[in-house]
Every structure is written in C-alpha cells, then in structure tokens.
Design a protein around this motif. Structure first.
Motif, PDB file in Angstrom:
ATOM      1  N   SER A  51       0.530  -1.145   0.517  1.00  0.00           N
ATOM      2  CA  SER A  51       0.003   0.043  -0.455  1.00  0.00           C
ATOM      3  C   SER A  51       0.555   1.226   0.086  1.00  0.00           C
ATOM      4  CB  SER A  51      -1.028   0.390   1.060  1.00  0.00           C
ATOM      5  OG  SER A  51      -0.282   0.047   2.341  1.00  0.00           O
ATOM      6  N   ASP A  52       1.943   1.077   0.521  1.00  0.00           N
ATOM      7  CA  ASP A  52       3.063   2.316   0.840  1.00  0.00           C
ATOM      8  C   ASP A  52       3.737   2.265  -0.919  1.00  0.00           C
ATOM      9  OD1 ASP A  52       2.374   3.182   3.604  1.00  0.00           O
ATOM     10  OD2 ASP A  52       4.175   1.612   3.955  1.00  0.00           O
ATOM     11  N   LYS A  53       4.016   1.545  -1.314  1.00  0.00           N
ATOM     12  CA  LYS A  53       4.300   1.490  -3.116  1.00  0.00           C
ATOM     13  C   LYS A  53       3.277   2.035  -3.958  1.00  0.00           C
ATOM     14  CE  LYS A  53       8.059  -2.093  -2.181  1.00  0.00           C
ATOM     15  NZ  LYS A  53       7.901  -3.574  -2.573  1.00  0.00           N
ATOM     16  N   ASP A  54       2.453   1.773  -3.473  1.00  0.00           N
ATOM     17  CA  ASP A  54       0.659   2.329  -4.333  1.00  0.00           C
ATOM     18  C   ASP A  54       0.491   4.021  -3.896  1.00  0.00           C
ATOM     19  OD1 ASP A  54       0.509  -0.227  -5.494  1.00  0.00           O
ATOM     20  OD2 ASP A  54      -1.388  -0.536  -3.928  1.00  0.00           O
ATOM     21  N   ARG A  57       3.358   6.068  -5.586  1.00  0.00           N
ATOM     22  CA  ARG A  57       3.338   5.456  -7.414  1.00  0.00           C
ATOM     23  C   ARG A  57       2.615   7.173  -7.599  1.00  0.00           C
ATOM     24  NH1 ARG A  57       1.938   0.823  -7.335  1.00  0.00           N
ATOM     25  NH2 ARG A  57       4.462  -0.261  -7.581  1.00  0.00           N
ATOM     26  N   ASN A  58       1.359   6.703  -6.875  1.00  0.00           N
ATOM     27  CA  ASN A  58       0.386   7.443  -7.348  1.00  0.00           C
ATOM     28  C   ASN A  58       0.733   9.109  -6.574  1.00  0.00           C
ATOM     29  OD1 ASN A  58      -1.299   5.625  -7.645  1.00  0.00           O
ATOM     30  ND2 ASN A  58      -2.054   5.514  -5.595  1.00  0.00           N
ATOM     31  N   LEU A  59       1.393   9.071  -6.168  1.00  0.00           N
ATOM     32  CA  LEU A  59       2.435  11.092  -5.362  1.00  0.00           C
ATOM     33  C   LEU A  59       2.565  11.400  -6.471  1.00  0.00           C
ATOM     34  CD1 LEU A  59       2.835  10.661  -1.832  1.00  0.00           C
ATOM     35  CD2 LEU A  59       0.775  11.699  -2.869  1.00  0.00           C
ATOM     36  N   ARG A  60       3.814   9.953  -7.374  1.00  0.00           N
ATOM     37  CA  ARG A  60       4.744  10.534  -7.675  1.00  0.00           C
ATOM     38  C   ARG A  60       3.999  10.803  -9.587  1.00  0.00           C
ATOM     39  NH1 ARG A  60      10.340   9.832  -6.841  1.00  0.00           N
ATOM     40  NH2 ARG A  60      10.718   9.233  -9.525  1.00  0.00           N
ATOM     41  N   ALA A 245       8.537   3.994   1.179  1.00  0.00           N
ATOM     42  CA  ALA A 245       8.113   2.770   0.663  1.00  0.00           C
ATOM     43  C   ALA A 245       8.056   1.160   0.943  1.00  0.00           C
ATOM     44  CB  ALA A 245       6.599   2.917  -0.006  1.00  0.00           C
ATOM     45  N   SER A 246       9.618   1.070   0.974  1.00  0.00           N
ATOM     46  CA  SER A 246      10.090  -0.224   0.849  1.00  0.00           C
ATOM     47  C   SER A 246      10.376  -0.380   1.975  1.00  0.00           C
ATOM     48  CB  SER A 246      10.643  -0.181  -0.812  1.00  0.00           C
ATOM     49  OG  SER A 246      12.324   1.218  -0.365  1.00  0.00           O
TER      50      SER A 246
END
Length: 490
Positions: A51-54, A57-60, A245-246
């Motif tokens: 969820s943190d990776k998503d 990705r959404n923020l970027r 996130a990772s």
C-alpha cells in the motif's frame, strides 16, 4: 530484590535485546537504512508495504501530471500568439514585432525577478498573480483592435509566462532530490508539448476570429492555480512514509527541517529570538551565479541562439518546387504549394523538441554535466550546413534528396534544443548545498540558482530574432543569384 524477580528481569531484558537485534539485522540485510534519524512505531511486523508503494506511485504520478500541466499551460499562450501573428497585426506591420513583444517582457521577468526578490517565495500568491496577468493580457488582445493595445496585451502575457516558468523551476527545487528531477522532467515535457498543442488549438479556433479565438484561450491559465491547489502533492508528503515505502513499516525517517509546506511557513507565528529572517544579498547571489555562467548559461544561450536563428532566419528560405505526385507520392500529399514548406519544418521541429524534452520523464538517463555543451556544438554545425544548403544547394536540382536532408537536420535541431533545455535544468535541480548549511538559506540558494539560469534561453531567442532578419534577406539574395527565385514569391 528477591532472587526470582531479578532473574525474571534479566530474562525479560535479554529477550527484548534479542528481538531488537533481530529487527536491526533484518533492516541491514534489506539494505533499507538511509542513515537518517529513525523513530519507532508500533506497526505489526506482518503489515504489508504494497500500500505504501502504491501511495508513492500515486504521489509521483500526481507530481508528474501537475508539472506537465504547468509547463503546457504556461507556454501554450506563447505559441498561440506566435501562431496567430498574421491575424493580430495589419499586413503592413512587420511580424517580427509580435515575436519581440512575445519574448522581451519574459526576458525582463527572468533577468530581474531572481535578483529583486528577497526572502521566501510565496508560490501560491505568485502563481495566482501569473494566472490573472495572463488572463488580462489575452483579454486585452481579444477586446481591442488597435495595434498598441494588442502589443500591450501580448507583453502582459509574455511577462506572466516568463515569471511563471521561473516560478515552476524554483518550485521543483523545494521537493526532495529523489522526486525533484521527476518534476523537472515532466515540466520540460509539458513545455515541449505546448508547441504542438498551441499550434493545434489556434488551427481549430482561428475560424472563429481573433476576438473569439483568443478570448476562449484566455480561460486556459486558470488550470494552473486549480492544479496547484487541488492536484499537486504538498512538499511534506514526500518526507514521510511515501519516500520509504520499501522499508519495514516499523521505521520511518523523520522529515528534514527544511521541507516545510508553504502553508506551515505562512501560518508559523514568529517568536522573538527564535528565528532569524534569512535573505540572500546581492553578493551572495553573484557568488552563486559565477559558477553557473559557463557550466549552464552559456550552453543554453548558444543552443537557443543557433536554434532560433535556424527557425526564423534559415527555415523560411528552405523552399523547393512543389513535388510531382508521380515521383514523390508521399511528399506531394503534404506539400501543395511552396508556402507549405515552412509549416512542415516547424511541425518537424516542434515534434522532436517535445520528444527530446520528454526524455527524462520517459526514463532516458540525463546527460552528464561535462556533455552539456554538446547540443550547442551540434546545433552550430546544423546552422552552418542548413545555411549552406539554402545559399548554394548541396544536392543541386535533386529536390527529393534536399528535402530528406533538411528533414533530418531539422529533426536533429529539435532534439538538440530539447535535450539542452531538460538536461541543464535537471543538473541544476540535482545540486544540493552542504548538509551543515542553514536549511532555509540552502532552500533559497537552490531556488535562486535554478531561477537565475532562465534568462539565458530567452536572451538567446532575442538575439536570434535580431540576427534572423538580415540572415533571411541575404540567403534569399544568394538564391536569386543562382537562379532560384522561390523566396521572392512568398
């Protein structure tokens, strides 16, 4: 203390120590420690990080879209005005005056504003001001028929565009280095897309007339504040969990002290003796500018001078007979008169500029700093070769080879221009101050450095507009002397 209680306490401490040691080894094995300050959170070990990776990705993605829109909208009015030049002034008025009023006020904004400004930049206020100034300029162009008022409106829009570009470049430096280059790449891509979008918009609305067509385009600047307030991620979100996130969910780096949101800065209550107002002096700014003159400004100035000399002084003379459908079936579908050649060269140029300015956002590695002069060197040779082709004709009467040759060189010209722009600003964006420097001072230095370089490209365009007029005249005379009179028929 009773013996049993002491043993229980020791065993409890040993178990706690082993647990923390195991977690520490797991963090080291993952290679996720960034050396920053870490805080302990009570999140369970089994918490997923997808969820943190998503979220990252959404923020970027939001950041990239925001800066793309900033570049697109900020530059599209410039292109619309140039595309509408023939319709904005009387036939007896030199069209070069449109180009001058469309670039000189932007140059004034880029040269003067970084040196006049002191202290923190209030991005929200400045962007709203740029939006209103652009709208006012386009409304003046649309409502008034006199030459003076239309040139005034163009100048207002130009000043707003120059200040806006300066502001967006400075805004990118306020983000952490991991995402700042991401924003620059998409901003450059948006400025490249403006050439195609602006020409297309005016092609579609020109039938409505200047008043309606330009009036409709006056709505576009409102996209900038809407994007800033409702789409662009705040700077602080990239210093929290989204940036790591990772990493295991138990550890979160504390945000850097210099990455505070504009809202926090504006709402902060000053306490006597707590903070010192930081503002760069003229001596500080000159010290920062000196290393940039040769490394960044000179390559950018040269590439734009050569590029726009080609576009405004040489490309209008790259004319050939209308192709025969039996010999050139594809080219004959594009070129129906000799007046079609110049729009074709501009289309090729704008397309390749867009692609090359999008190189970093497409994942292509940036040029190293030592190679930044390379695009301007190549551009100089393109200028010389195209000038020779116009004056002498390298392939003689073989028009097919000449058109293909010019097509390839114009494409390379656009690639060099776009690569110079995006890589110069990307390299400046990645420069960071000493870790021990005052955070607010370091932030202002980053903003000033990237803002001070902006005048180099505008100055190159202005110089090219001056050189292009006699260049076009002399090349046309050279063609007439060798019996090619197509330039006289335009």
């Amino acid at each position: 203390m009773p013996r049993e209680a002491a043993i229980s306490t020791v065993e409890s401490y040993q178990m706690d120590t082993r647990s923390r040691s195991t977690l520490g080894r797991g963090l080291d094995e993952e290679g996720e420690s960034d050396g920053g300050t870490l805080v302990w959170e009570s999140a369970p070990l089994t918490e997923p990080v997808s969820s943190d990776k998503d979220q990252t990705r959404n923020l970027r993605l939001k950041l990239g879209i925001s800066f793309f829109l900033f570049g697109l909208i900020n530059n599209v009015l410039y292109v619309i005005i140039l595309s509408a030049a023939l319709d904005l002034v009387p036939p007896s008025t030199p069209k070069g005056i449109i180009a001058f009023c469309n670039i000189f006020p932007a140059l004034i904004a880029k040269v003067g504003w970084p040196y006049v400004l002191k202290g923190q930049i209030r991005y929200a206020r400045r962007l709203v001001g740029c939006c209103l100034l652009s709208v006012l300029g386009m409304v003046v162009v649309a409502l008034f028929d006199s030459l003076f008022m239309r040139l005034l409106g163009i100048s207002l829009a130009s000043f707003s565009s120059g200040l806006g570009e300066l502001t967006f470049l400075q805004l990118s430096t306020t983000y952490p280095s991991g995402v700042a280059g991401h924003g620059i790449g998409y901003f450059a891509s948006g400025t490249g897309a403006a050439g195609l979008v602006g020409a297309l918009i005016w092609w579609e609305v020109r039938g409505l007339g200047v008043r309606t067509g330009v009036g409709l385009s006056a709505v576009m600047p409102f996209i900038i504040p809407i994007t800033y307030f409702f789409l662009l991620p705040r700077r602080g979100v990239f210093t929290g969990t989204a940036e790591v996130a990772s990493s295991p969910a138990l550890y979160v780096p504390l945000p850097d002290s210099d990455v505070t949101t504009e809202e926090e800065e504006e709402d902060r209550v000053a306490v006597p003796g707590e903070a010192i107002i930081v503002a760069l002096s003229l001596d500080d700014k000159w010290r920062l500018v000196k290393p940039l003159l040769v490394n960044y400004m000179l390559p950018l100035f040269c590439v734009y001078t050569f590029e726009y000399t080609i576009n405004q002084g040489i490309a209008p003379t790259l004319l050939y007979p209308v192709p025969d459908p039996s010999s050139y079936p594809l080219l004959s579908k594009i070129i129906h008169s000799i007046r079609d050649y110049y729009p074709l060269w501009q289309l090729v140029y704008q397309t390749t500029v867009f692609l090359s300015r999008s190189s970093i956002s497409l994942g292509i590695s940036a040029l190293p700093r030592r190679l930044l002069p390379l695009p301007s060197i190549i551009q100089f040779f393109i200028l010389c070769i195209l000038g020779l082709e116009s004056a002498r004709g390298i392939f003689g009467d073989l028009e097919g080879r000449s058109v293909s040759f010019v097509f390839a060189l114009i494409s390379l010209e656009g690639i060099c221009g776009g690569m110079a722009y995006v890589n110069v600003y990307h390299q400046i964006n990645q420069e960071r101050s000493d870790p021990g420097a005052d955070p607010e001072r370091a932030k202002q230095e980053r903003e000033f450095k990237i803002g001070s370089v902006g005048f180099a490209d505008s100055l190159g365009i202005l110089c090219a507009s001056i050189v292009a007029v006699p260049t076009e005249v002399e090349l046309c005379k050279a063609q007439v002397r060798r019996g090619k009179t197509l330039c006289q028929g335009l």
